[in-house]
Design an enzyme around this catalytic site. Structure first.
Site, PDB file in Angstrom:
ATOM      1  N   VAL A  73      11.131 -35.245 -81.486  1.00 29.79           N
ATOM      2  CA  VAL A  73      12.560 -34.918 -81.519  1.00 29.79           C
ATOM      3  C   VAL A  73      12.834 -33.658 -80.691  1.00 29.79           C
ATOM      4  O   VAL A  73      13.859 -33.552 -80.022  1.00 29.79           O
ATOM      5  CB  VAL A  73      13.031 -34.713 -82.984  1.00 29.79           C
ATOM      6  CG1 VAL A  73      14.501 -34.291 -83.043  1.00 29.79           C
ATOM      7  CG2 VAL A  73      12.802 -35.983 -83.794  1.00 29.79           C
ATOM      8  N   GLY A  74      11.899 -32.692 -80.734  1.00 31.26           N
ATOM      9  CA  GLY A  74      12.079 -31.429 -80.024  1.00 31.26           C
ATOM     10  C   GLY A  74      12.181 -31.628 -78.522  1.00 31.26           C
ATOM     11  O   GLY A  74      11.390 -32.366 -77.926  1.00 31.26           O
ATOM     12  N   ARG A 123      17.390 -25.401 -77.717  1.00 30.27           N
ATOM     13  CA  ARG A 123      18.261 -25.233 -76.559  1.00 30.27           C
ATOM     14  C   ARG A 123      19.472 -24.432 -77.001  1.00 30.27           C
ATOM     15  O   ARG A 123      20.143 -24.777 -77.972  1.00 30.27           O
ATOM     16  CB  ARG A 123      18.679 -26.613 -76.070  1.00 30.27           C
ATOM     17  CG  ARG A 123      19.595 -26.602 -74.865  1.00 30.27           C
ATOM     18  CD  ARG A 123      19.891 -28.045 -74.478  1.00 30.27           C
ATOM     19  NE  ARG A 123      20.994 -28.136 -73.558  1.00 30.27           N
ATOM     20  CZ  ARG A 123      21.697 -29.236 -73.341  1.00 30.27           C
ATOM     21  NH1 ARG A 123      21.402 -30.326 -74.002  1.00 30.27           N
ATOM     22  NH2 ARG A 123      22.681 -29.260 -72.488  1.00 30.27           N
ATOM     23  N   HIS A 129      16.327 -38.391 -72.557  1.00 32.97           N
ATOM     24  CA  HIS A 129      17.291 -37.809 -73.514  1.00 32.97           C
ATOM     25  C   HIS A 129      17.814 -36.522 -72.877  1.00 32.97           C
ATOM     26  O   HIS A 129      17.409 -35.412 -73.197  1.00 32.97           O
ATOM     27  CB  HIS A 129      16.614 -37.524 -74.857  1.00 32.97           C
ATOM     28  CG  HIS A 129      17.500 -36.774 -75.814  1.00 32.97           C
ATOM     29  ND1 HIS A 129      18.701 -37.280 -76.271  1.00 32.97           N
ATOM     30  CD2 HIS A 129      17.372 -35.552 -76.379  1.00 32.97           C
ATOM     31  CE1 HIS A 129      19.258 -36.396 -77.085  1.00 32.97           C
ATOM     32  NE2 HIS A 129      18.486 -35.333 -77.163  1.00 32.97           N
ATOM     33  N   ILE A 158      17.473 -29.160 -88.361  1.00 26.47           N
ATOM     34  CA  ILE A 158      17.350 -30.620 -88.397  1.00 26.47           C
ATOM     35  C   ILE A 158      16.550 -31.037 -89.623  1.00 26.47           C
ATOM     36  O   ILE A 158      16.934 -31.947 -90.365  1.00 26.47           O
ATOM     37  CB  ILE A 158      16.697 -31.155 -87.102  1.00 26.47           C
ATOM     38  CG1 ILE A 158      17.630 -30.931 -85.905  1.00 26.47           C
ATOM     39  CG2 ILE A 158      16.361 -32.644 -87.237  1.00 26.47           C
ATOM     40  CD1 ILE A 158      17.016 -31.254 -84.558  1.00 26.47           C
ATOM     41  N   ALA A 159      15.424 -30.343 -89.857  1.00 27.15           N
ATOM     42  CA  ALA A 159      14.571 -30.686 -90.995  1.00 27.15           C
ATOM     43  C   ALA A 159      15.318 -30.546 -92.316  1.00 27.15           C
ATOM     44  O   ALA A 159      15.058 -31.296 -93.262  1.00 27.15           O
ATOM     45  CB  ALA A 159      13.320 -29.810 -90.993  1.00 27.15           C
ATOM     46  N   ASP A 180      21.425 -40.684 -79.140  1.00 23.90           N
ATOM     47  CA  ASP A 180      22.313 -41.108 -78.054  1.00 23.90           C
ATOM     48  C   ASP A 180      22.865 -42.506 -78.322  1.00 23.90           C
ATOM     49  O   ASP A 180      24.047 -42.781 -78.095  1.00 23.90           O
ATOM     50  CB  ASP A 180      21.555 -41.082 -76.728  1.00 23.90           C
ATOM     51  CG  ASP A 180      20.878 -39.747 -76.493  1.00 23.90           C
ATOM     52  OD1 ASP A 180      21.588 -38.732 -76.437  1.00 23.90           O
ATOM     53  OD2 ASP A 180      19.639 -39.705 -76.396  1.00 23.90           O
TER      54      ASP A 180
END
Length: 333
Positions: A129-130, A92, A187, A16-17, A159
């Protein structure tokens, strides 16, 4: 040009970063005239990879980027920061339930909350975010008592963006023509993507409600909701990795709106500490529609919730209460 601000991104060597850092450093988030110093936090085994990220940032030759601080030390990472993107967490993986993530990640966010409390600017804006993002944000805020609780938020903008894209595709308009879609709750797969307050600018130039534009309430309550709820799992099934580019874009959108405000007549979804609005449980981080002005968010009041919506809000609220209980048990609180 103003003075540089300090911004931290955790999990800075991760997927993501890799997308997010470029967006921040080129001015998409804090503005084209705001210089910044990036603090990059990751775990010791990732320092080699992080070195490569630092090289790439240098090679981008970005005019706004005035410095980069790569580190595995939370004290150094959070020192003087005014904005924090807490991306780093155990990811995840395929077949994993969100509850499997809780144990390891709650401990990470306890440490980061303590470091924010000691070292960050006292008005730091924190975006978690995590995953599980809502409960991680709650735990982080508990261990940073000197920072206002309203400064801890969880990301449900991904979302919201997914929901807007689904509506836009359904009615065949550009995604920018769809707004005021609400994500309620967690989320997670219990979230409630709600199109009933949304608006669509049609090709004719006329603005109508999402319900009128779609013309199919059954779709809005079934396929639309399920598609958004399960989109993360669908991406994992296809990529064999969780959402990265879209998550980075959403994180940037969230923080940009927090710093610059929401457009008149529009609201966005953010996970914030619940005050019990709309009959939701208090003291959980719950996603609500918010408007933002002067870097302060406010929950949009008096939206109509029908029986279907009430049921959906209760389901996601119950899950958040359960997550909170499990998280507090893990940290012995």
């Amino acid at each position: 040009m103003s003075e540089p601000i300090r911004v931290v991104v955790t999990g800075a060597a991760g997927q993501i970063a890799y997308s997010l850092l470029y967006m921040i450093a080129k001015g998409d988030v804090f503005g084209p005239n705001q210089p910044l110093i990036l603090h990059l936090l990751d775990i010791p085994p990732m320092m080699g990879v992080l070195e490569g990220v630092v090289m790439e940032l240098a090679d981008c030759a970005l005019p706004l980027l005035r410095g980069v601080v790569p580190t595995a030390d939370p004290a150094e990472a959070f020192k003087g920061v005014v904005a924090a993107f807490l991306v780093g967490a155990m990811p995840r993986k395929q077949g994993m339930e969100r509850k499997d993530l809780l144990s390891a990640n709650v401990k990470i966010f306890k440490v980061q909350g303590e470091a924010l409390d000691k070292h960050a600017d006292k008005n730091v804006k924190v975006l978690v975010v995590g995953n599980p993002a809502n409960t991680n944000a709650l735990i982080c805020s508990r261990f940073a008592p000197s920072i206002p609780r309203e400064n801890f938020t969880a990301m449900t903008r991904l979302d919201q963006n997914r929901a807007q894209a689904q509506i836009a595709a359904r009615v065949n308009v550009p995604v920018a023509n769809v707004n005021n879609i609400v994500i309620w709750g967690n989320h997670s797969s219990t979230q409630f993507p709600d199109g009933s307050h949304g608006q669509v600018k049609m090709d004719s130039g006329k603005t109508v409600s999402v319900r009128e534009a779609v013309g199919d309430d059954a779709w809005l309550r079934s396929i639309f909701v399920e598609t958004v709820q399960k989109r993360g799992a669908a991406v994992i099934n296809a990529r064999k990795m969780s959402s990265a580019m879209s998550a980075a874009k959403a994180a940037g959108d969230h923080m940009k709106d927090w710093f610059h405000g929401t457009p008149a007549g529009q609201f966005v979804s953010m996970g914030v500490v619940s005050d019990g609005s709309y009959g939701t449980p208090k003291d959980v981080v719950f996603s609500f529609p918010v408007v933002i002005k002067n870097k302060k968010w406010e929950i949009v009041k008096n939206l109509q919730i029908d029986d279907f919506g009430r049921k959906m809000l209760d389901i996601t609220g119950k899950e958040l209460e359960e997550e909170r209980g499990e998280a507090l048990a893990i940290i012995g609180a």
